[in-house]
Scaffold this active site. Sequence first.
Site, PDB file in Angstrom:
ATOM      1  N   LYS A 150       0.819  -1.211   0.000  1.00  0.00           N
ATOM      2  CA  LYS A 150       0.000   0.000   0.000  1.00  0.00           C
ATOM      3  C   LYS A 150       0.864   1.276   0.000  1.00  0.00           C
ATOM      4  O   LYS A 150       2.073   1.209   0.239  1.00  0.00           O
ATOM      5  CB  LYS A 150      -0.939  -0.035   1.216  1.00  0.00           C
ATOM      6  N   TYR A 188     -12.439  -2.552  -3.780  1.00  0.00           N
ATOM      7  CA  TYR A 188     -12.993  -2.703  -2.429  1.00  0.00           C
ATOM      8  C   TYR A 188     -14.519  -2.626  -2.418  1.00  0.00           C
ATOM      9  O   TYR A 188     -15.118  -2.248  -1.408  1.00  0.00           O
ATOM     10  CB  TYR A 188     -12.413  -1.630  -1.509  1.00  0.00           C
ATOM     11  N   PHE A 206     -15.875   3.181   6.754  1.00  0.00           N
ATOM     12  CA  PHE A 206     -14.489   3.527   6.432  1.00  0.00           C
ATOM     13  C   PHE A 206     -14.200   3.545   4.936  1.00  0.00           C
ATOM     14  O   PHE A 206     -13.066   3.796   4.529  1.00  0.00           O
ATOM     15  CB  PHE A 206     -13.519   2.572   7.147  1.00  0.00           C
ATOM     16  N   THR A 208      -5.290  -7.181  10.589  1.00  0.00           N
ATOM     17  CA  THR A 208      -5.629  -5.961   9.837  1.00  0.00           C
ATOM     18  C   THR A 208      -5.238  -4.704  10.589  1.00  0.00           C
ATOM     19  O   THR A 208      -4.677  -3.767  10.020  1.00  0.00           O
ATOM     20  CB  THR A 208      -7.153  -5.925   9.560  1.00  0.00           C
ATOM     21  N   ARG A 258       2.673  -6.149   9.202  1.00  0.00           N
ATOM     22  CA  ARG A 258       1.921  -4.995   9.728  1.00  0.00           C
ATOM     23  C   ARG A 258       2.482  -4.535  11.066  1.00  0.00           C
ATOM     24  O   ARG A 258       2.514  -3.333  11.363  1.00  0.00           O
ATOM     25  CB  ARG A 258       0.436  -5.325   9.812  1.00  0.00           C
ATOM     26  N   ASN A 267      -2.108   0.363   6.623  1.00  0.00           N
ATOM     27  CA  ASN A 267      -1.664  -0.906   7.216  1.00  0.00           C
ATOM     28  C   ASN A 267      -0.750  -1.717   6.295  1.00  0.00           C
ATOM     29  O   ASN A 267      -0.678  -2.934   6.396  1.00  0.00           O
ATOM     30  CB  ASN A 267      -2.857  -1.719   7.731  1.00  0.00           C
ATOM     31  N   HIS A 313      -2.169  -5.465   1.637  1.00  0.00           N
ATOM     32  CA  HIS A 313      -3.439  -6.169   1.508  1.00  0.00           C
ATOM     33  C   HIS A 313      -3.137  -7.568   1.001  1.00  0.00           C
ATOM     34  O   HIS A 313      -2.212  -7.751   0.208  1.00  0.00           O
ATOM     35  CB  HIS A 313      -4.359  -5.469   0.501  1.00  0.00           C
ATOM     36  N   GLU A 325      -9.547 -11.033  -7.277  1.00  0.00           N
ATOM     37  CA  GLU A 325      -8.577  -9.942  -7.116  1.00  0.00           C
ATOM     38  C   GLU A 325      -7.413 -10.069  -8.105  1.00  0.00           C
ATOM     39  O   GLU A 325      -6.934  -9.055  -8.626  1.00  0.00           O
ATOM     40  CB  GLU A 325      -8.078  -9.910  -5.670  1.00  0.00           C
TER      41      GLU A 325
END
Length: 140
Positions: free
Chosen positions: A10, A50, A58, A92, A103, A113, A116, A127
């Site tokens: 990320k 997502y 969120f 998570t 993480r 975080n 993914h 995905e």
Amino acid sequence: AIERTLSIIKPDAVAKNAIGEIIARFEKAGLKVVAAKMLHLSEEKAGGFYAEHKERPFFKDLVGFMTSGPVVVQVLEGEDAIARNRDLMGATNPKDAAPGTIRADFAETIDANAVHGSDSPASAEREVAYFFSADELCPR
Ligand code: CMP
């Protein structure tokens, strides 16, 4: 069984210059990178990825964060790759992530975080196909 899973490094982890350290963890754990690319996601691309979280409070922050800078998406292949990747990532919320997980070591908040990973065979299939065409996968 040999599986494939989608992994995203990320924007927070890319900004920390931690791409190599994170990929090294996958490789040391026996997972092989069979596809990879760097992308700066559009709102549409991140929101579609997502989509299952669309109604969650969120969602807007998640899309804002995922479009805040470049990401590295990759397909990891190996024995039990989906669960193995999730073990390497940790919980998570980095506050709950076990010591030594990605993480725990690289993430700051539940939004930022670091990584993914697909959470099931069905989501892995969706995905991987969301980011890669069949001819971009390099079996090895
Ligand atoms: P990820 O595995 O990419 O899937 C959805 C993301 O939403 C998750 O990691 C978190 O970064 C983010 N998120 C923010 N708040 C929450 C929450 N309360 N529960 C789950 N995920 C959250």
